[in-house]
Motif scaffolding. Structure first.
Motif, short mmCIF file in Angstrom:
data_model
loop_
_atom_site.label_atom_id
_atom_site.label_comp_id
_atom_site.label_asym_id
_atom_site.label_seq_id
_atom_site.Cartn_x
_atom_site.Cartn_y
_atom_site.Cartn_z
N PHE A 1 -2.23 -3.85 8.67
CA PHE A 1 -1.14 -3.31 7.89
C PHE A 1 0.17 -3.62 8.80
O PHE A 1 -0.05 -3.28 9.90
N THR B 1 0.60 -1.20 0.06
CA THR B 1 -0.12 0.07 -0.17
C THR B 1 0.86 1.14 -0.04
O THR B 1 0.20 2.22 -0.45
N THR C 1 4.55 -2.70 8.26
CA THR C 1 5.70 -2.10 7.81
C THR C 1 6.75 -3.07 7.99
O THR C 1 7.06 -3.37 9.04
N GLN D 1 -0.59 -4.67 3.44
CA GLN D 1 -1.86 -5.18 3.97
C GLN D 1 -1.99 -6.47 3.86
O GLN D 1 -2.06 -7.24 2.60
N GLN E 1 4.68 -0.71 3.39
CA GLN E 1 3.35 -0.85 4.27
C GLN E 1 2.60 -1.81 3.38
O GLN E 1 2.38 -1.75 2.06
#
Length: 172
Positions: A138, A118, A140, A133, A131
């Motif tokens: 979500f 994302t 990192t 999903q 990032q």
């Protein structure tokens, strides 16, 4: 009628780099909707600029190596001379977790779980992060923990959106 003058940032003939992958929005002939036309990081040249909806500067960009001419918004471009961090993934790419990811003994992401990029963080070029999903959550994550998912773009039976699917389905 009072028309505002919109100034263009880039000049005809200038080399520019795409900061965002350009996909077919349904207006590019011979390509499926959603199909990648030009990947981020590719350098092209301004042929001319125009204004769309009296608000957006659109550049007609010629990507010589791909032999494509595509319209790009000013926000999707940067001067080709500016520093660039090349990344393995980009937003909307489908990825798979290479390993299971745990925190304090709790499984967060199983190995092989599919996710979608994302956002891309390149503020530390030696430590690119994404990032991603996975389901409703979500995370990192660094690049080495991810790999490309099987790309559906190359499958002829794959349809990018339901409108396209409906248009291609014969009515009985």
């Amino acid at each position: 009628m009072d028309q505002a003058i919109i100034e263009q940032k880039y000049q005809d003939g200038q080399a520019l780099r795409l900061t965002k992958t350009i996909r077919n929005d349904g207006t590019f002939p011979g390509k499926r909707t959603g199909e990648i036309l030009i990947r981020r990081g590719t350098v092209g040249y301004v042929r001319r600029a125009g204004v769309f909806l009296q608000e957006y500067v659109i550049y007609e960009m010629h990507f010589i190596d791909e032999d494509l001419v595509v319209g790009c918004r000013e926000s999707e471009l940067q001067d080709a001379e500016l520093p660039w961090v090349n990344t393995e993934f980009e937003p909307r790419d489908r990825v798979v977790a290479k390993v299971e990811i745990n925190k304090e003994g709790q499984l967060l992401i199983p190995e092989g779980e599919n996710g979608t990029i994302t956002d891309v963080f390149t503020d530390a070029p030696q430590k690119v992060r994404y990032q991603v999903q996975f389901g409703e959550r979500f995370f990192t994550l660094p690049e080495p923990l991810l790999m490309h998912a099987q790309e559906l773009d190359n499958h002829p039976e794959y349809v990018f959106n339901q409108t396209q699917k409906a248009l291609e389905t014969p009515i009985v």
